[in-house]
Design a protein around this motif. Structure first.
Motif, mmCIF file in Angstrom:
data_model
loop_
_atom_site.group_PDB
_atom_site.id
_atom_site.type_symbol
_atom_site.label_atom_id
_atom_site.label_comp_id
_atom_site.label_asym_id
_atom_site.label_seq_id
_atom_site.Cartn_x
_atom_site.Cartn_y
_atom_site.Cartn_z
ATOM 1 N N ASN A 95 4.584 -39.920 -3.237
ATOM 2 C CA ASN A 95 3.694 -41.078 -3.078
ATOM 3 C C ASN A 95 3.562 -41.906 -4.350
ATOM 4 O O ASN A 95 3.533 -43.139 -4.307
ATOM 5 C CB ASN A 95 2.303 -40.602 -2.630
ATOM 6 C CG ASN A 95 2.291 -40.182 -1.167
ATOM 7 O OD1 ASN A 95 2.981 -40.775 -0.347
ATOM 8 N ND2 ASN A 95 1.529 -39.154 -0.846
ATOM 9 N N LEU A 154 2.786 -44.912 6.932
ATOM 10 C CA LEU A 154 2.298 -45.356 5.625
ATOM 11 C C LEU A 154 0.949 -46.017 5.817
ATOM 12 O O LEU A 154 0.800 -46.933 6.632
ATOM 13 C CB LEU A 154 3.277 -46.349 4.993
ATOM 14 C CG LEU A 154 2.775 -46.953 3.692
ATOM 15 C CD1 LEU A 154 3.240 -46.101 2.529
ATOM 16 C CD2 LEU A 154 3.250 -48.381 3.503
ATOM 17 N N ILE A 208 1.644 -41.654 2.389
ATOM 18 C CA ILE A 208 2.672 -41.590 3.434
ATOM 19 C C ILE A 208 2.924 -40.138 3.803
ATOM 20 O O ILE A 208 3.015 -39.266 2.941
ATOM 21 C CB ILE A 208 3.987 -42.278 2.984
ATOM 22 C CG1 ILE A 208 5.000 -42.254 4.124
ATOM 23 C CG2 ILE A 208 4.549 -41.678 1.725
ATOM 24 C CD1 ILE A 208 6.198 -43.166 3.896
#
Length: 434
Positions: free
Chosen positions: A360, A397, A379
């Motif tokens: 991330n 996401l 995500i």
């Protein structure tokens, strides 16, 4: 206050009678009768420990080894300018070294197990840290033997300075005809001997052990200059080895970071990895279980090495199934691979974890370049029910931003993520503020 500190650290406190210490040192120099048998047995035990990669056995051999005696004797002889004591100590040290090499070489020559274990490899590349261990270990040893109460340091010094394992490794190098192992291990043994001797010399001078009578000033200067020259001769190669070791570890860390970010985090299972530092340019050889890379992707990955400060290096990705099968067969034949149901299950679980793992922080850094209004992201993979009988998994996401992304920006972000993560479809949502 200064006087109190000096008294507190004074080595003369509880010092043993100098004459008694000298008698004790001289009695431990000679390698005859029982001392020689103890040495030979200790060498065999250490060789077995190195052969089977057993640290406990190696430590046991170091504890019973009598090799420290002549080295300490040489240090006392130099500190007192006693040429006879120095000659006797060096003569016995040479005898002990030759006997140790003969015994260890014979053992490894007769042993059916000649695989190079990690304990053997650890004694073939000396560095500056070995020099420091030998020096400070020698200081502890000589301080301990000049005390009224010897205490616990002596066994610890025998383990720390590790005179026995390098000699056995040198014998192993002779037995298998690997002179690089022999010379590297012998150099480590020499470093240990010399710096234990130097530390003994310094303590003997500090404690003012009386010099042998009828010694002229010229002789004293020769010994001092000889000690200085010997110290420099040992230190320079050791520093070189230490720098090489540090440089190699630093390079391997960069390569591991590159592999983790570019392959492991994306769920690509690496079948094997080889790093060759001796070629020019250096080489990173990789092979993957399923993933296939085209020429453009391999070229792009080679260019991205610069981003990780990996210079003068070429990345090779083997995609020939024949080569991969040959590698697996070689591993199986050499006994290094043991495939069973448990290993297969572990590999599958690792692949599943890797496929559901996203970096991330790295993705956020890249997204903020294209969409600076995005403050944070998260995500992960989510399972969606397609119908009552089946489901499908999609990366989702969720982004945080003060303003909503336009539909065009969302579409651009979605297409970029699909390409970046090699996914067919991705869902994007905005985190609603409470």
């Amino acid at each position: 206050m200064i006087n109190k500190i000096l008294n507190f650290t004074d080595l003369h406190f509880r010092e043993e009678d100098k004459q008694k210490v000298l008698e004790n040192v001289k009695s431990n120099i000679s390698f005859r009768g029982s001392n020689l048998w103890v040495l030979a047995c200790a060498i065999v035990i250490a060789s077995i420990g190195l052969n089977v990669n057993s640290t406990a056995v190696i430590i046991g051999a170091m504890l019973i080894s009598p090799l420290m005696g002549p080295i300490i004797g040489a240090g006392f002889g130099l500190g007192m300018y006693d040429s006879e004591l120095v000659k006797k100590s060096l003569k016995n040290l040479l005898i002990a070294t030759i006997v140790s090499l003969v015994v260890s070489t014979t053992y490894f020559y007769l042993s059916p197990f000649k695989e190079t274990q990690s304990e053997l490899l650890a004694r073939t590349s000396p560095n500056i840290y070995d020099l420091l261990i030998a020096f400070f270990g020698g200081l502890v040893g000589v301080i301990a033997i000049t005390r009224v109460e010897k205490g616990n340091p002596i066994p610890g010094v025998a383990i720390a300075t590790a005179l026995m394992p390098p000699l056995c490794t040198a014998g192993y190098g002779l037995a298998i005809g690997n002179y690089k192992f022999f010379l590297g291990a012998l150099f480590l043994y020499t470093i240990n001997c010399v710096f234990i001797c130097i530390s003994t010399f310094l303590i003997v001078k500090y404690l003012n052990y009386p010099a042998v009578k009828q010694v002229n000033a010229r002789r004293q200067k020769q010994i001092k200059y000889g000690m200085t020259a010997l110290t420099l001769v040992m230190m320079i190669p050791s520093i070189f080895f230490a720098y090489n070791l540090f440089d190699e570890k630093k390079y391997n860390q960069k390569v591991n970071e590159f592999i983790e970010n570019e392959f492991t985090d994306k769920g690509y299972t690496i079948l094997y990895k080889k790093i060759n530092l001796k070629t020019n340019p250096k080489k990173i050889d990789l092979a993957f279980l399923r993933k296939k890379f085209n020429t453009e992707e391999i070229t792009s990955l080679n260019k991205s090495l610069i981003n990780y400060n990996i210079e003068n290096t070429k990345l090779n990705i083997s995609q020939d199934t024949t080569d991969i099968k040959k590698y697996i067969l070689d591993q199986i034949n050499s006994g290094k691979t043991n495939l069973d149901a448990k290993d297969i299950t572990i590999t599958q679980l690792k692949n599943e974890i890797a496929s559901n793992k996203y970096n991330n922080k790295r993705l956020l850094d890249e997204i903020k370049i294209i969409f600076p209004e995005v403050d944070n992201i998260s995500i992960s993979n989510h399972s969606f029910n397609k119908n009552t009988d089946s489901s499908y998994v999609l990366p989702v996401l969720i982004y945080e931003s003060k303003t909503n992304l336009s539909e065009l920006s969302k579409q651009k972000l979605k297409l970029w993520l699909q390409k970046r993560l090699s996914k067919d479809k991705i869902e994007i949502y905005k985190q609603e503020s409470n």
